[in-house]
Design a protein around this motif. Sequence first.
Motif, short mmCIF file in Angstrom:
data_model
loop_
_atom_site.label_atom_id
_atom_site.label_comp_id
_atom_site.label_asym_id
_atom_site.label_seq_id
_atom_site.Cartn_x
_atom_site.Cartn_y
_atom_site.Cartn_z
N VAL A 155 0.85 -1.19 0.00
CA VAL A 155 0.00 0.00 0.00
C VAL A 155 0.89 1.25 0.00
CG1 VAL A 155 -1.78 1.29 1.25
CG2 VAL A 155 -1.79 -1.23 1.28
N LEU A 156 0.59 2.17 -0.90
CA LEU A 156 1.36 3.41 -0.96
C LEU A 156 0.45 4.54 -1.43
CD1 LEU A 156 1.88 3.67 -4.28
CD2 LEU A 156 3.57 1.93 -3.77
N THR A 157 0.94 5.76 -1.32
CA THR A 157 0.17 6.94 -1.73
C THR A 157 0.95 7.69 -2.80
OG1 THR A 157 -0.89 7.16 0.43
CG2 THR A 157 -0.89 9.09 -0.97
N ARG A 158 0.32 7.82 -3.99
CA ARG A 158 0.95 8.52 -5.11
C ARG A 158 -0.13 9.23 -5.92
NH1 ARG A 158 6.04 7.77 -6.13
NH2 ARG A 158 5.84 8.50 -8.28
N PRO A 159 0.27 10.17 -6.80
CA PRO A 159 -0.72 10.80 -7.69
C PRO A 159 -1.45 9.75 -8.51
CG PRO A 159 1.33 12.03 -7.73
CD PRO A 159 1.60 10.78 -6.94
N ASP A 212 -3.56 15.12 -7.24
CA ASP A 212 -3.99 14.67 -5.93
C ASP A 212 -3.55 13.23 -5.69
OD1 ASP A 212 -5.29 17.09 -5.45
OD2 ASP A 212 -7.09 16.39 -6.51
N PRO A 213 -2.81 12.97 -4.63
CA PRO A 213 -2.37 11.61 -4.37
C PRO A 213 -3.53 10.72 -3.90
CG PRO A 213 -1.70 13.05 -2.58
CD PRO A 213 -2.31 13.92 -3.63
N THR A 214 -3.46 9.47 -4.24
CA THR A 214 -4.46 8.50 -3.80
C THR A 214 -3.75 7.32 -3.14
OG1 THR A 214 -4.42 7.29 -5.91
CG2 THR A 214 -6.01 9.08 -5.70
N ARG A 215 -4.49 6.65 -2.26
CA ARG A 215 -3.95 5.45 -1.61
C ARG A 215 -4.14 4.27 -2.56
NH1 ARG A 215 -5.06 4.16 4.69
NH2 ARG A 215 -4.20 6.29 4.76
N ARG A 272 7.38 6.00 1.15
CA ARG A 272 7.13 5.06 2.24
C ARG A 272 5.86 4.26 1.92
NH1 ARG A 272 8.51 9.91 4.38
NH2 ARG A 272 6.31 10.44 4.69
N ALA A 273 5.80 3.05 2.41
CA ALA A 273 4.69 2.16 2.08
C ALA A 273 4.32 1.31 3.29
CB ALA A 273 5.07 1.25 0.91
N LEU A 274 3.16 0.68 3.21
CA LEU A 274 2.74 -0.29 4.20
C LEU A 274 2.75 -1.67 3.55
CD1 LEU A 274 -0.34 1.59 5.73
CD2 LEU A 274 1.97 1.41 6.71
N ASP A 324 -1.27 5.70 12.67
CA ASP A 324 -0.06 6.28 12.08
C ASP A 324 0.06 6.01 10.59
OD1 ASP A 324 0.86 7.26 14.57
OD2 ASP A 324 1.65 5.28 15.09
N TRP A 325 -0.87 5.25 10.02
CA TRP A 325 -0.74 4.88 8.61
C TRP A 325 -0.73 6.10 7.70
CZ3 TRP A 325 -4.68 0.23 8.01
CH2 TRP A 325 -4.20 -0.85 8.77
N GLU A 326 -1.66 7.03 7.91
CA GLU A 326 -1.77 8.17 7.00
C GLU A 326 -0.51 9.01 7.00
OE1 GLU A 326 -4.87 11.81 5.89
OE2 GLU A 326 -5.28 10.48 7.59
#
Length: 283
Positions: free
Chosen positions: A57-61, A71-74, A119-121, A211-213
């Motif tokens: 899981v990561l957050t990127r455009p 806008d980044p998305t999960r 960073r990722a989960l 803490d994930w966000e």
Amino acid sequence: MCGRYAASANVGELIEEFDVEEDRTGEPTRTLLVSSQDPPAGTPDHNMAPTKQAPVVLTRPARGGSEVSADPTRQLRLLTWGLVPSWSKDTSGATRMINARAESVATKPAFAKAVASRRALVPAEGWYEWQVSPTAVDAKGKPRKQPFFIHRADGDLLAMGGIYEFWRDPNVAEPDDPAAWLVSFAVVTHAAEEGLDRIHDRQPLVLEKADWERWLDPDLTSTAAIGDLLAPGPAGRFAAYPIGRAVGSNRANGPGLLLPASRADLVGVVDPMTGEIIGGPDA
């Protein structure tokens, strides 16, 4: 951390648990494996090993056709376990970079840029570790190793803190070719907490849901902004038990790997909670 974990959840479960907005696990991606991954990437795998592709899981455009949103998305993606820095000449070092030590991740050239903004989960049911017996030896006269499965005591999926990187293959001309890019990750580790240190001296960084966000936020690019998340979490979150030795084979898989080993089969095994030695003449 010894480099094996159980990624037993399916894509639908991960999307729900991690509030994923964009499922990209169906996209073609570059792999380091010569043979087809077994079980297939993106399906439950109870013996996730280095160089396999794992759900991360990561957050990127976000992307929409030819357009890229600001806008980044999960997102949920399949990434290769074993980080290859962007400046690497080739991918041969991937198996040496499956873990990144929390104490030095911000200063090591291979990891510093990734921990700053990539960073990722890494979702898992739990991880495997091998305990070196203080009393028993194997047929070759070496200390006997007993595999353990370590998981959250509350039964929830755990989210290991990871970092990821993009590597561009200079031999692939077209940048839009899936073979042009390898996206890889490493799991951040720190010193093992009391009890688990009787199994191994390191353990993965496991982040709490609150803490994930912040961990995933690509706009937090200073060590100070996420430095506290690199510290070990509260002790007592995990339970551990010895399992059968089949997990030692890369070909072994399935939920049967998680079954507790019979006490009668344990030889020179240290109970992580009590320090008691189980099995053998010193038991």
